[in-house]
Design an enzyme around this catalytic site. Structure first.
Site, PDB file in Angstrom:
ATOM      1  N   ARG A   1     -28.397   4.397  -4.693  1.00 27.43           N
ATOM      2  CA  ARG A   1     -27.245   3.502  -4.645  1.00 27.43           C
ATOM      3  C   ARG A   1     -27.716   2.174  -4.044  1.00 27.43           C
TER       4      ARG A   1
ATOM      5  N   PRO B   1     -24.219  17.654   4.055  1.00 27.43           N
ATOM      6  CA  PRO B   1     -24.348  18.154   2.675  1.00 27.43           C
ATOM      7  C   PRO B   1     -24.884  17.099   1.707  1.00 27.43           C
TER       8      PRO B   1
ATOM      9  N   THR C   1      -2.604   5.531 -10.817  1.00 26.92           N
ATOM     10  CA  THR C   1      -2.785   4.321  -9.990  1.00 26.92           C
ATOM     11  C   THR C   1      -3.738   3.323 -10.642  1.00 26.92           C
TER      12      THR C   1
ATOM     13  N   ALA D   1      -5.939  -1.760  -4.615  1.00 26.51           N
ATOM     14  CA  ALA D   1      -5.356  -0.414  -4.603  1.00 26.51           C
ATOM     15  C   ALA D   1      -5.975   0.459  -5.689  1.00 26.51           C
TER      16      ALA D   1
ATOM     17  N   LYS E   1     -11.224   3.123 -13.948  1.00 25.90           N
ATOM     18  CA  LYS E   1     -11.485   1.732 -13.529  1.00 25.90           C
ATOM     19  C   LYS E   1     -11.883   0.878 -14.742  1.00 25.90           C
TER      20      LYS E   1
ATOM     21  N   TYR F   1     -13.106   8.851 -12.469  1.00 25.00           N
ATOM     22  CA  TYR F   1     -12.822   7.656 -11.651  1.00 25.00           C
ATOM     23  C   TYR F   1     -13.271   6.392 -12.384  1.00 25.00           C
ATOM     24  N   SER F   2     -14.528   6.367 -12.813  1.00 26.86           N
ATOM     25  CA  SER F   2     -15.038   5.120 -13.412  1.00 26.86           C
ATOM     26  C   SER F   2     -14.405   4.877 -14.785  1.00 26.86           C
ATOM     27  N   ALA F   3     -14.012   5.972 -15.478  1.00 22.87           N
ATOM     28  CA  ALA F   3     -13.323   5.787 -16.765  1.00 22.87           C
ATOM     29  C   ALA F   3     -11.980   5.084 -16.537  1.00 22.87           C
TER      30      ALA F   3
ATOM     31  N   ASP G   1       0.849  -1.198   0.000  1.00 20.22           N
ATOM     32  CA  ASP G   1       0.000   0.000   0.000  1.00 20.22           C
ATOM     33  C   ASP G   1       0.886   1.250   0.000  1.00 20.22           C
TER      34      ASP G   1
ATOM     35  N   ASN H   1     -30.256   8.639  -1.623  1.00 18.35           N
ATOM     36  CA  ASN H   1     -29.296   9.233  -0.682  1.00 18.35           C
ATOM     37  C   ASN H   1     -29.988   9.915   0.499  1.00 18.35           C
TER      38      ASN H   1
ATOM     39  N   THR I   1     -15.621  -1.985 -10.045  1.00 19.83           N
ATOM     40  CA  THR I   1     -16.794  -1.299  -9.495  1.00 19.83           C
ATOM     41  C   THR I   1     -17.966  -1.326 -10.478  1.00 19.83           C
ATOM     42  N   ASP I   2     -19.161  -1.247  -9.932  1.00 18.72           N
ATOM     43  CA  ASP I   2     -20.347  -1.182 -10.804  1.00 18.72           C
ATOM     44  C   ASP I   2     -20.408   0.142 -11.568  1.00 18.72           C
ATOM     45  N   GLU I   3     -19.615   1.130 -11.124  1.00 13.88           N
ATOM     46  CA  GLU I   3     -19.674   2.439 -11.794  1.00 13.88           C
ATOM     47  C   GLU I   3     -19.183   2.380 -13.233  1.00 13.88           C
TER      48      GLU I   3
HETATM   49  P1  NAD Z   1      -9.854   3.419  -0.360  1.00 13.54           P
HETATM   50  O1  NAD Z   1      -9.671   4.709  -1.062  1.00 13.54           O
HETATM   51  O2  NAD Z   1     -10.405   3.398   1.019  1.00 13.54           O
HETATM   52  O3  NAD Z   1      -8.446   2.650  -0.282  1.00 13.54           O
HETATM   53  C1  NAD Z   1      -7.561   2.603  -1.367  1.00 13.54           C
HETATM   54  C2  NAD Z   1      -6.202   2.119  -0.828  1.00 13.54           C
HETATM   55  O4  NAD Z   1      -5.318   2.027  -1.947  1.00 13.54           O
HETATM   56  C3  NAD Z   1      -5.556   3.080   0.190  1.00 13.54           C
HETATM   57  O5  NAD Z   1      -5.043   2.354   1.268  1.00 13.54           O
HETATM   58  C4  NAD Z   1      -4.426   3.737  -0.609  1.00 13.54           C
HETATM   59  O6  NAD Z   1      -3.323   4.104   0.184  1.00 13.54           O
HETATM   60  C5  NAD Z   1      -4.075   2.617  -1.584  1.00 13.54           C
HETATM   61  N1  NAD Z   1      -3.405   3.115  -2.784  1.00 13.54           N
HETATM   62  C6  NAD Z   1      -3.761   4.167  -3.565  1.00 13.54           C
HETATM   63  N2  NAD Z   1      -2.887   4.305  -4.573  1.00 13.54           N
HETATM   64  C7  NAD Z   1      -1.974   3.311  -4.451  1.00 13.54           C
HETATM   65  C8  NAD Z   1      -0.831   2.917  -5.207  1.00 13.54           C
HETATM   66  N3  NAD Z   1      -0.439   3.576  -6.287  1.00 13.54           N
HETATM   67  N4  NAD Z   1      -0.147   1.820  -4.797  1.00 13.54           N
HETATM   68  C9  NAD Z   1      -0.519   1.140  -3.683  1.00 13.54           C
HETATM   69  N5  NAD Z   1      -1.585   1.482  -2.921  1.00 13.54           N
HETATM   70  C10 NAD Z   1      -2.295   2.548  -3.319  1.00 13.54           C
HETATM   71  O7  NAD Z   1     -10.728   2.538  -1.341  1.00 13.54           O
HETATM   72  P2  NAD Z   1     -11.801   1.404  -1.021  1.00 13.54           P
HETATM   73  O8  NAD Z   1     -13.120   2.014  -0.857  1.00 13.54           O
HETATM   74  O9  NAD Z   1     -11.258   0.498   0.016  1.00 13.54           O
HETATM   75  O10 NAD Z   1     -11.804   0.635  -2.431  1.00 13.54           O
HETATM   76  C11 NAD Z   1     -10.925  -0.439  -2.677  1.00 13.54           C
HETATM   77  C12 NAD Z   1     -11.156  -0.942  -4.084  1.00 13.54           C
HETATM   78  O11 NAD Z   1     -12.500  -1.355  -4.232  1.00 13.54           O
HETATM   79  C13 NAD Z   1     -10.918   0.115  -5.167  1.00 13.54           C
HETATM   80  O12 NAD Z   1     -10.288  -0.506  -6.246  1.00 13.54           O
HETATM   81  C14 NAD Z   1     -12.310   0.570  -5.551  1.00 13.54           C
HETATM   82  O13 NAD Z   1     -12.351   1.000  -6.887  1.00 13.54           O
HETATM   83  C15 NAD Z   1     -13.109  -0.698  -5.337  1.00 13.54           C
HETATM   84  N6  NAD Z   1     -14.529  -0.529  -4.999  1.00 13.54           N
HETATM   85  C16 NAD Z   1     -14.896   0.291  -3.963  1.00 13.54           C
HETATM   86  C17 NAD Z   1     -16.238   0.377  -3.615  1.00 13.54           C
HETATM   87  C18 NAD Z   1     -16.701   1.256  -2.466  1.00 13.54           C
HETATM   88  O14 NAD Z   1     -17.913   1.430  -2.303  1.00 13.54           O
HETATM   89  N7  NAD Z   1     -15.822   1.789  -1.637  1.00 13.54           N
HETATM   90  C19 NAD Z   1     -17.197  -0.347  -4.337  1.00 13.54           C
HETATM   91  C20 NAD Z   1     -16.776  -1.156  -5.390  1.00 13.54           C
HETATM   92  C21 NAD Z   1     -15.439  -1.245  -5.704  1.00 13.54           C
HETATM   93  O1  DAU Z   2     -20.718   2.042  -6.720  1.00 14.92           O
HETATM   94  C1  DAU Z   2     -19.445   1.737  -6.245  1.00 14.92           C
HETATM   95  C2  DAU Z   2     -18.699   3.011  -5.949  1.00 14.92           C
HETATM   96  O2  DAU Z   2     -19.303   3.568  -4.780  1.00 14.92           O
HETATM   97  C3  DAU Z   2     -17.208   2.804  -5.722  1.00 14.92           C
HETATM   98  O3  DAU Z   2     -16.628   2.348  -6.927  1.00 14.92           O
HETATM   99  C4  DAU Z   2     -16.540   4.106  -5.284  1.00 14.92           C
HETATM  100  O4  DAU Z   2     -15.171   3.857  -4.975  1.00 14.92           O
HETATM  101  C5  DAU Z   2     -17.242   4.612  -4.043  1.00 14.92           C
HETATM  102  O5  DAU Z   2     -16.696   5.850  -3.656  1.00 14.92           O
HETATM  103  C6  DAU Z   2     -18.748   4.764  -4.306  1.00 14.92           C
HETATM  104  O6  DAU Z   2     -18.984   5.840  -5.257  1.00 14.92           O
HETATM  105  P1  DAU Z   2     -20.154   6.920  -5.034  1.00 14.92           P
HETATM  106  O7  DAU Z   2     -19.802   8.126  -5.790  1.00 14.92           O
HETATM  107  O8  DAU Z   2     -21.492   6.315  -5.265  1.00 14.92           O
HETATM  108  O9  DAU Z   2     -19.993   7.115  -3.423  1.00 14.92           O
HETATM  109  P2  DAU Z   2     -20.057   8.424  -2.499  1.00 14.92           P
HETATM  110  O10 DAU Z   2     -20.046   7.917  -1.092  1.00 14.92           O
HETATM  111  O11 DAU Z   2     -19.056   9.439  -2.892  1.00 14.92           O
HETATM  112  O12 DAU Z   2     -21.492   8.999  -2.812  1.00 14.92           O
HETATM  113  C7  DAU Z   2     -22.660   8.220  -2.642  1.00 14.92           C
HETATM  114  C8  DAU Z   2     -23.830   9.070  -3.078  1.00 14.92           C
HETATM  115  O13 DAU Z   2     -24.006  10.144  -2.144  1.00 14.92           O
HETATM  116  C9  DAU Z   2     -23.654   9.731  -4.429  1.00 14.92           C
HETATM  117  O14 DAU Z   2     -24.895   9.761  -5.114  1.00 14.92           O
HETATM  118  C10 DAU Z   2     -23.192  11.152  -4.100  1.00 14.92           C
HETATM  119  C11 DAU Z   2     -23.906  11.420  -2.787  1.00 14.92           C
HETATM  120  N1  DAU Z   2     -23.208  12.333  -1.842  1.00 14.92           N
HETATM  121  C12 DAU Z   2     -21.909  12.041  -1.526  1.00 14.92           C
HETATM  122  C13 DAU Z   2     -21.203  12.849  -0.678  1.00 14.92           C
HETATM  123  C14 DAU Z   2     -19.778  12.546  -0.324  1.00 14.92           C
HETATM  124  C15 DAU Z   2     -23.856  13.408  -1.275  1.00 14.92           C
HETATM  125  O15 DAU Z   2     -25.055  13.642  -1.541  1.00 14.92           O
HETATM  126  N2  DAU Z   2     -23.171  14.209  -0.418  1.00 14.92           N
HETATM  127  C16 DAU Z   2     -21.863  13.990  -0.098  1.00 14.92           C
HETATM  128  O16 DAU Z   2     -21.286  14.779   0.677  1.00 14.92           O
END
Ligand code: NAD
Ligand code: DAU
Length: 344
Positions: A223, A214, A107, A89, A163, A159-161, A40, A258, A132-134
């Site tokens: 979601r 917010p 990354t 990561a 991924k 981000y999704s582009a 990491d 939301n 991710t589903d995005e």
């Molecule tokens: P996060 O942002 O909490 O954690 C990402 C981790 O990756 C961090 O520890 C960061 O230090 C590390 N990292 C970033 N760049 C790096 C690099 N160049 N080399 C090594 N480590 C690096 O993210 P998360 O929410 O835990 O998501 C993890 C994975 O799951 C991601 O690939 C994300 O796209 C995917 N994902 C997340 C969600 C969600 O809802 N959070 C849903 C579906 C998929």
């Molecule tokens: O669907 C999977 C994805 O879910 C992952 O791939 C991403 O890593 C993860 O961040 C998440 O993406 P979202 O953009 O859906 O998550 P986020 O928590 O940023 O936002 C969830 C929803 O809430 C979205 O519709 C935006 C809204 N939102 C978010 C924030 C941070 C708000 O209304 N206010 C806020 O302050």
């Protein structure tokens, strides 16, 4: 290596939200037979406090470095006889990608390509890309409309582009070099140790301290929420049983707008709805995500087990009972990000 350990897996991004939950899950399930190398870069989202209780566990070795660093990944493969890679990561926050896409390309695309290249050179047995589903874009409001693994890629945010691009490289390495790859695509995770830039932990921390919550736009975006532990189990099943070259969707069967999530959080904390503040919408905001996870059920025997209401209550309780974790996170970088993101 201890006599009993049979397998060593490289897990990337294991100091982040999902990666750290995944490592805890694996060490609990396999206390003796698995060794985890956790690579990491410790970006703003990586947090060693997520790994505090396992820092002395000999079956978990933390390595500070980037997935872009091919020399380092090669060395890890040699030194530890890595069986396979599970790549968590990433730069993971949509809002940050809208502000600056560059770290997402570095990354999420280049880093994944480095891992794939070394996995190919070392003939690793398996490569799982946590996607991710995005990547599928946004759905209509028709409840029958869900993302399947055959839904065309249609990413809408930087981000999704990034991924989706990484997913294409994973597919290409399978197709071109015959590598054993699996891609998982999951919906929105929630649970312990999530960085409070994401919706649920942000709202919990704000409500706790009576700050404004917010909500972007009209708050009616939907979601499909899944508890992080259900996701972790799915990723592990995909690593073990996923068919090479395949994609598996995971979702929570828990679609919420939301604004309803925010109201549930307020209710759990016994705080008034007057704390809700509607703010400027996210540019290009995806309206709805929902997952059809029937392939994961049929082929992996996976399905989510934690209801959103139980999981959310448990998550709120986790944040309440970890004030130190929360106060350490809310530091200078976070406050600066918050000010920039939410200034009107
Ligand atoms: P996060 O942002 O909490 O954690 C990402 C981790 O990756 C961090 O520890 C960061 O230090 C590390 N990292 C970033 N760049 C790096 C690099 N160049 N080399 C090594 N480590 C690096 O993210 P998360 O929410 O835990 O998501 C993890 C994975 O799951 C991601 O690939 C994300 O796209 C995917 N994902 C997340 C969600 C969600 O809802 N959070 C849903 C579906 C998929
Ligand atoms: O669907 C999977 C994805 O879910 C992952 O791939 C991403 O890593 C993860 O961040 C998440 O993406 P979202 O953009 O859906 O998550 P986020 O928590 O940023 O936002 C969830 C929803 O809430 C979205 O519709 C935006 C809204 N939102 C978010 C924030 C941070 C708000 O209304 N206010 C806020 O302050």
């Amino acid at each position: 290596m201890s006599e009993t350990i049979k397998r060593t897996i490289l897990i990337t991004g294991g100091a982040g939200f999902i990666g750290s939950n995944f490592i805890h899950f694996l060490l609990k399930e396999y206390p003796d037979s698995l060794r985890i190398i956790n690579l990491d870069a410790l970006t703003y989202a990586g947090n060693l406090e997520n790994l505090q209780d396992i820092q002395d566990n000999p079956h978990h070795i933390f390595v500070h470095g980037s997935i872009e660093d091919k020399d380092l990944i090669s060395k890890l493969c040699t030194d530890y006889a890595i069986e396979g890679i599970i790549n968590f990561a990433a730069e993971s926050h949509v809002d940050r990608s809208i502000a600056d896409a560059k770290p997402f390309i570095d990354t999420n695309i280049n880093g994944t390509l480095s891992l794939l290249t070394i996995a190919k050179n070392y003939r690793l047995q398996k490569f799982v890309q946590v996607s991710t589903d995005e990547v599928y874009g946004s759905l209509s409001s028709n409840p029958e409309d869900k993302f399947t693994e055959d839904t065309p890629l249609s990413p809408n945010s930087p981000y999704s582009a990034a991924k989706a691009s990484a997913d294409c490289f994973v597919r290409a390495f399978h197709h071109t070099y015959g590598m054993h790859t699996v891609i998982t695509r999951c919906s929105n995770n929630y649970g312990p140790m999530q960085f409070p830039e994401k919706l649920i932990p942000l709202m919990i921390l704000h409500a706790q301290s009576d700050k404004q919550l917010p909500v972007y736009g009209n708050g009616l975006q939907i979601r499909d929420w899944i508890h992080v532990m259900d996701h972790c189990k799915g990723v592990w099943m995909a690593y073990q049983y996923g068919k090479s070259g395949e994609v598996y969707n995971f979702g929570g069967n828990s679609e919420y707008a939301n604004i309803d999530v925010v109201k549930l959080v307020l209710n759990l904390l016994d705080k008034p709805e007057s704390l809700i503040s509607y703010v400027k919408d996210r540019p290009g905001h995806d309206q709805r995500y929902a997952i059809d996870a029937s392939k994961a059920l049929t082929e992996l025997g996976w399905q989510p087990t934690i209801t959103f209401k139980d999981g959310l209550k448990q998550t709120v309780e986790w944040y309440i009972s970890h004030p130190e974790w929360c106060s350490h996170i809310v530091n200078g970088e976070y406050l600066e990000y918050y000010k920039k993101q939410y200034q009107q």
